[in-house]
Design a protein around this motif. Sequence first.
Motif, PDB file in Angstrom:
ATOM      1  N   SER A 258       0.809  -1.187   0.145  1.00  0.00           N
ATOM      2  CA  SER A 258      -0.056   0.009  -0.016  1.00  0.00           C
ATOM      3  C   SER A 258       0.774   1.119   0.296  1.00  0.00           C
ATOM      4  O   SER A 258       2.078   1.305   0.434  1.00  0.00           O
ATOM      5  CB  SER A 258      -0.894   0.021   1.153  1.00  0.00           C
ATOM      6  OG  SER A 258      -1.837   1.161   1.315  1.00  0.00           O
TER       7      SER A 258
ATOM      8  N   ASP B 177       0.438  -1.398  -8.234  1.00  0.00           N
ATOM      9  CA  ASP B 177      -0.520  -2.348  -8.779  1.00  0.00           C
ATOM     10  C   ASP B 177      -0.060  -3.093  -9.971  1.00  0.00           C
ATOM     11  O   ASP B 177      -0.155  -4.460 -10.025  1.00  0.00           O
ATOM     12  CB  ASP B 177      -1.632  -1.553  -9.133  1.00  0.00           C
ATOM     13  CG  ASP B 177      -2.510  -1.227  -7.987  1.00  0.00           C
ATOM     14  OD1 ASP B 177      -3.259  -0.349  -8.192  1.00  0.00           O
ATOM     15  OD2 ASP B 177      -2.529  -1.733  -6.889  1.00  0.00           O
TER      16      ASP B 177
ATOM     17  N   LYS C 189       0.363  -6.729  -8.176  1.00  0.00           N
ATOM     18  CA  LYS C 189      -1.004  -6.931  -7.865  1.00  0.00           C
ATOM     19  C   LYS C 189      -1.106  -8.493  -7.924  1.00  0.00           C
ATOM     20  O   LYS C 189      -0.844  -8.990  -9.037  1.00  0.00           O
ATOM     21  CB  LYS C 189      -2.185  -6.119  -8.788  1.00  0.00           C
ATOM     22  CG  LYS C 189      -3.246  -6.268  -8.394  1.00  0.00           C
ATOM     23  CD  LYS C 189      -4.466  -5.339  -8.933  1.00  0.00           C
ATOM     24  CE  LYS C 189      -5.600  -5.560  -8.470  1.00  0.00           C
ATOM     25  NZ  LYS C 189      -6.524  -4.315  -8.713  1.00  0.00           N
ATOM     26  N   SER C 190      -1.796  -8.941  -7.044  1.00  0.00           N
ATOM     27  CA  SER C 190      -2.289 -10.295  -7.031  1.00  0.00           C
ATOM     28  C   SER C 190      -3.763 -10.486  -7.504  1.00  0.00           C
ATOM     29  O   SER C 190      -4.687  -9.330  -7.378  1.00  0.00           O
ATOM     30  CB  SER C 190      -2.252 -11.012  -5.520  1.00  0.00           C
ATOM     31  OG  SER C 190      -2.551 -10.029  -4.736  1.00  0.00           O
TER      32      SER C 190
ATOM     33  N   SER D 240      -7.708 -11.110  -7.683  1.00  0.00           N
ATOM     34  CA  SER D 240      -8.658 -10.559  -6.419  1.00  0.00           C
ATOM     35  C   SER D 240      -9.037 -11.434  -5.343  1.00  0.00           C
ATOM     36  O   SER D 240      -8.804 -12.780  -5.406  1.00  0.00           O
ATOM     37  CB  SER D 240     -10.068 -10.142  -7.213  1.00  0.00           C
ATOM     38  OG  SER D 240     -11.092 -10.173  -6.131  1.00  0.00           O
TER      39      SER D 240
ATOM     40  N   THR E 261       3.690 -10.612  -1.719  1.00  0.00           N
ATOM     41  CA  THR E 261       4.438 -10.807  -2.692  1.00  0.00           C
ATOM     42  C   THR E 261       5.453 -11.839  -2.783  1.00  0.00           C
ATOM     43  O   THR E 261       6.282 -12.199  -1.791  1.00  0.00           O
ATOM     44  CB  THR E 261       5.159  -9.424  -3.134  1.00  0.00           C
ATOM     45  OG1 THR E 261       6.016  -9.437  -4.382  1.00  0.00           O
ATOM     46  CG2 THR E 261       6.222  -8.994  -1.991  1.00  0.00           C
TER      47      THR E 261
END
Lengths: 277, 223
Positions: free
Chosen positions: B142, B156, B160-161, B163, B174
């Motif tokens: 974040s 992101d 980003k993973s 949802s 990560t």
Amino acid sequence: MFRNQYDTDVTTWSPAGRLFQVEYAMEAVKQGSAAIGLRSRTHIVLGCVNKANSELSSHQKKIFKVDDHIGVAIAGLTADGRVLSRYMRNECINYSFTYESPLPVGRLVVQLADKAQVCTQRSWKRPYGVGLLVAGLDESGAHLYYNCPSGNYFEYQAFAIGSRSQAAKTYLERRFENFTDASRDDLVKDALMAIRETLQGETLESSVCTIAVVGVGEPFHILDQGSVQQMIDAFEIVGEQEGPAAEPDAAAGQDASAEPEPEQGAAAGEGVAPMDI
Amino acid sequence: MTKQQANWSPYDNNGGSCVAIAGADYCVIAADTRMSTGYNILTREYSKICKLADKCVMASSGFQADVKALQKQLAARHLIYQHQHNKQMSCPAMAQLLSNTLYYKRFFPYYSFNVLGGLDNEGKGCVFTYDAVGSYEKVGYSSQGYGSTLIMPFLDNQLKSPSPLLLPVQDAVTPLVEAEAVDLVKTVFASASERDIYTGDKLEIVVVNAAGIRREYMELRKD
């Protein structure tokens, strides 16, 4: 002390000018298991004897950390001691929060004493049944105070409270002149010796006592059992070698450190004989 | 007669940006060290990062006076916790405490935008992100502060993973190694400093892992 007609209320004076309920509260302190404290210029050591109700139960916690620079050892009604420790911790946290600096010990003991005094002057309250040895370090140096259920407090170089504390006090009175400039380790050793005096014949082992230290550069903490046992072994061995030690005795002493339980009994037995320390 | 408006505000925004990234066995928390007000710089060397517990670090941007007050509150509460429980607070526990502390002032909020980072009870990295009144969420990464509009899209893209609503449940943390994550953070701040006037001067990076807490610094643009 005997029962009399002036001892029902804490708010009743006796004709001799005594408050019996307060004095009875101080009796409660004398019945608790021993706690001792001693200080040098830079360190204060607190020690207490662990008393368990039965073999099956754990022992009561009698030494509390109040802040990094203050700790307290109690004797008497442990529950009262716990409550007062919580009060002291709160006061330290609030003071630090407001002033960004540690609460001077002298101030804390006065607040504690005033709190105790209130309970000696209210008909719906009772005095706290606990004596507190407050050890703290502040800008003016190392301090050891004793707070009474009566609301009195005194500063000491060394003191002992609780049952059989007189033996420890006698030892401390003999040795206190050496304390001011003693090293931290010597101070801990003296604390252990003082505790041993109160045990009166029982073996001194780390399971029977608790030691805590606070000093310059050393925040208040309780020593772990291992270190305490090591220190006990160290000075027990020294004691043996000073006695009428032939080589077999010295060898037995060295074995004692390797096997704690059985040998320790023998070592302590020899140590407890009057020694010129 | 028009309603009277206040001619002063109790709040100010001292600018800056913060980032936190969670890994399998580490957590990286970073923030720049510039403190500003309006178009002026107050100092180039102000730390927005605060260690709350052994395995728990918070970075906050926003109104630093409120941030400081919030940090003091949490530190005092943590001390009480330690006295009562004889141990340090875990990161998830501290996360809940922070949320409650923020909501306590729901009607005069702490103007503080926080990211909390550390290790959870199993030693896995965790990051919690907050708004000013305590709404929080556990995430894998974040950013907060003026630079977050520039930083977040890039994170992101890189981290980003899928949802969290999908099954099977995917790990938010990560797969990057600690050194790669630190590198990513440095890249991200260097980029943000290019375009965000409130971000720059120096980057402070704190890494929490099983060995403890480590601190690193990197120079950023001074303009």
